[in-house]
Design an enzyme around this catalytic site. Sequence first.
Site, PDB file in Angstrom:
ATOM      1  CG  LEU A  15      37.959  87.983  35.112  1.00  0.00           C
ATOM      2  CD1 LEU A  15      38.249  86.493  35.004  1.00  0.00           C
ATOM      3  CD2 LEU A  15      36.715  88.228  35.960  1.00  0.00           C
ATOM      4  CB  SER A 136      28.431  92.662  39.710  1.00  0.00           C
ATOM      5  OG  SER A 136      28.102  93.117  41.001  1.00  0.00           O
ATOM      6  CE1 TYR A 150      35.137  96.211  43.954  1.00  0.00           C
ATOM      7  CE2 TYR A 150      33.926  94.590  45.246  1.00  0.00           C
ATOM      8  CZ  TYR A 150      34.600  94.942  44.092  1.00  0.00           C
ATOM      9  OH  TYR A 150      34.725  94.034  43.065  1.00  0.00           O
ATOM     10  CE  LYS A 154      32.471  95.569  41.265  1.00  0.00           C
ATOM     11  NZ  LYS A 154      32.677  95.643  39.791  1.00  0.00           N
ATOM     12  CB  THR A 185      43.165  88.218  39.828  1.00  0.00           C
ATOM     13  OG1 THR A 185      42.345  88.979  40.744  1.00  0.00           O
ATOM     14  CG2 THR A 185      42.286  87.276  39.019  1.00  0.00           C
TER      15      THR A 185
END
Length: 278
Positions: A15, A136, A150, A154, A185
Amino acid sequence: MNPRTWFVTGTSRGLGLELVSQLLRRGDNVAATTRSIERLEKALGPIDSSRLLALELDLVDESAVTAAIATTAERFGAIDVVVNNAGYGFLGAVEEVTDAEARQLFDVQIFGVWNVLRAVLPAMRTRGSGHIVNISSILGLTAFPGWGLYSAAKFALEGLTESLAAEVSEFGIDVTLVEPGYTRTDFLRGSSIGLPVTTKDGYDAIRDMTEAHLAMPGTQLGDPVKAAAAIIDVAVSGKAPLHQLLGSDSYGLARARIESLTNDVEAGHALALTTDIA
């Protein structure tokens, strides 16, 4: 329109790379941080380099981040938009995550962001303008088994950003959390996902989930081109809410989380009221 100046982290793939590409085509100025300038320039291909400042940067190094912000201002003038995009995923049970793995991920996704914020905010406050976009995830609003580390990072980013937004609103600085769902991605490829060094017996469901996610690249619902364009729109329009979801999957999961949280709040309502001082 005068070109904006953007400071974007994590830009050599995914991204971040798509965002830099679109910004340069718009005619904006971009300071793009990466661990490898060579990889970034190769991925971008032929470009107008006069509008790109590629910065090889370790976001955990506070003095290096401060220097990068100063270099950007010297090259392009005031920084209009900061996009804190750098980060990577991690799949493993909470019990399997080592101290080193947890600290390394938080270094990038929390302390690296904090370094950028400390470096850029003084000039934005003095100028009375600027926009900070923190990338986020829907996993900053909800959590799944195997995504504990993870999600923890976040969730921390969400709390940091909500406080920041309230603190700087009086200075004319906008703040936005962008919460994408699954985007097509390389996020779930080896270059962008961490796995525990050792695994524990009994977590068969997490092993199955991990295998399914590692096989997912190329099938995700989200379009990175559209996601990057949406991030640009967030900053250019200045009309986005504090929480900007991206993707129908993200929206659906957020709605489910709101319903689940509401149910928990109401289920605990009676007991909650018993703990006030009479």
